[in-house]
Scaffold this active site. Structure first.
Site, mmCIF file in Angstrom:
data_model
loop_
_atom_site.group_PDB
_atom_site.id
_atom_site.type_symbol
_atom_site.label_atom_id
_atom_site.label_comp_id
_atom_site.label_asym_id
_atom_site.label_seq_id
_atom_site.Cartn_x
_atom_site.Cartn_y
_atom_site.Cartn_z
ATOM 1 N N ASP A 105 0.796 -1.234 0.000
ATOM 2 C CA ASP A 105 0.000 0.000 0.000
ATOM 3 C C ASP A 105 0.824 1.278 0.000
ATOM 4 O OD1 ASP A 105 0.736 0.274 2.852
ATOM 5 O OD2 ASP A 105 -0.759 -1.295 3.178
ATOM 6 N N HIS A 120 6.984 -7.197 -1.465
ATOM 7 C CA HIS A 120 6.018 -7.639 -2.479
ATOM 8 C C HIS A 120 5.673 -6.529 -3.467
ATOM 9 C CE1 HIS A 120 4.625 -10.935 0.560
ATOM 10 N NE2 HIS A 120 5.768 -11.230 -0.033
ATOM 11 N N CYS A 128 6.808 1.339 -17.500
ATOM 12 C CA CYS A 128 6.774 0.853 -18.876
ATOM 13 C C CYS A 128 7.752 -0.315 -19.013
ATOM 14 C CB CYS A 128 7.165 1.970 -19.844
ATOM 15 S SG CYS A 128 7.338 1.399 -21.564
ATOM 16 N N CYS A 148 2.194 3.518 -21.547
ATOM 17 C CA CYS A 148 3.290 4.480 -21.533
ATOM 18 C C CYS A 148 2.999 5.592 -22.536
ATOM 19 C CB CYS A 148 4.599 3.780 -21.891
ATOM 20 S SG CYS A 148 6.029 4.887 -21.951
#
Length: 242
Positions: A105, A120, A128, A148
């Site tokens: 988060d 993680h 990109c 992108c």
């Protein structure tokens, strides 16, 4: 009360503190524990939707499910809580503190912590796959299938997907071998290889180990101190010792 006093003294004297955090560090901000019995990971298809193979095969469909699973469009409502601020305050006091988080988060960084290893990955950014340009959460929200701006490639999320290796694992282990104190907060220690961190810290490094978790983990033998509390309660208990 004596445990709080002892831990307060240990943190005062420690030179290098490492903190491992899990879902319990963020539930007090209102973020659901995705791995709970009723969490989003309980859906049998989630592991497929969040896999590297699915992203490679069907990137447009991947982004649809990714946004739904992590409720991307409402993620700005979540703010750092007392636990996040407590860790940032330790750093502000001059402590050499590194956070190893299983959470994606980004709330540790938003709470002010500078030295965070996102084991993680993070929901806060994507990049990109061709030119590696980075994009923030708002860009992902604003574009149904984020691409992108330069290459027009569909972006790769910066969350570690099923089928990926943990790119920060070696950095995390290196830090464990340097630490004086390991605090484990808000994790059930069920997911490997992170579940082995307390054993490494205690048995191989000789660090002082502290567990803060509402539920027992089955690894209490790897800890010098065990607090069966919410993180906010633990922080309050430590604060009252000042």
């Amino acid at each position: 009360m004596q445990q709080f006093e002892e831990v307060h003294s240990i943190l005062e004297k420690a030179k290098k503190i490492t903190v491992l955090t899990g879902a319990g560090a963020s539930t007090e901000s209102g973020i659901p524990d995705f791995r709970s019995a009723n969490g989003l990971y309980a859906d049998a298809n989630v592991e497929m939707y969040l896999s590297r193979g699915y992203y490679n095969r069907s990137p447009k469909e991947f982004w649809k499910h990714y946004k739904e699973i992590f409720q991307i469009n409402t993620f700005h409502q979540y703010k750092p809580n007392r636990g996040h601020r407590f860790l940032a305050e330790l750093e502000e006091q001059g402590k050499d503190i590194t956070i190893l988080t299983q959470n994606i988060d980004g709330l540790h960084q938003l709470g002010g912590s500078k030295h965070v290893i996102d084991l993680h990955g993070t929901l806060q950014t994507a990049h990109c796959p061709k030119c590696k340009a980075g994009y923030d959460l708002q860009y992902m929200i604003d574009h149904e299938v984020p691409r992108c701006e330069k290459c027009n490639f569909i972006l790769n999320p910066d969350v570690v997907l099923y089928g990926d290796t943990l790119p920060q694992y070696q950095n995390a282990v290196k830090r464990l071998y340097e630490t004086d104190v390991l605090i484990v907060m808000g994790t059930s220690l069920k997911v490997q290889p992170v579940a082995s961190f307390p054993q490494i810290a205690k048995r191989e490094v000789g660090a002082t180990t502290i567990l803060v978790n509402e539920e027992l983990t089955g690894q209490e033998y790897n800890f010098d101190y065990v607090f069966q509390n919410k993180i906010g309660e633990f922080v309050e208990g430590l604060s009252s010792r000042k």
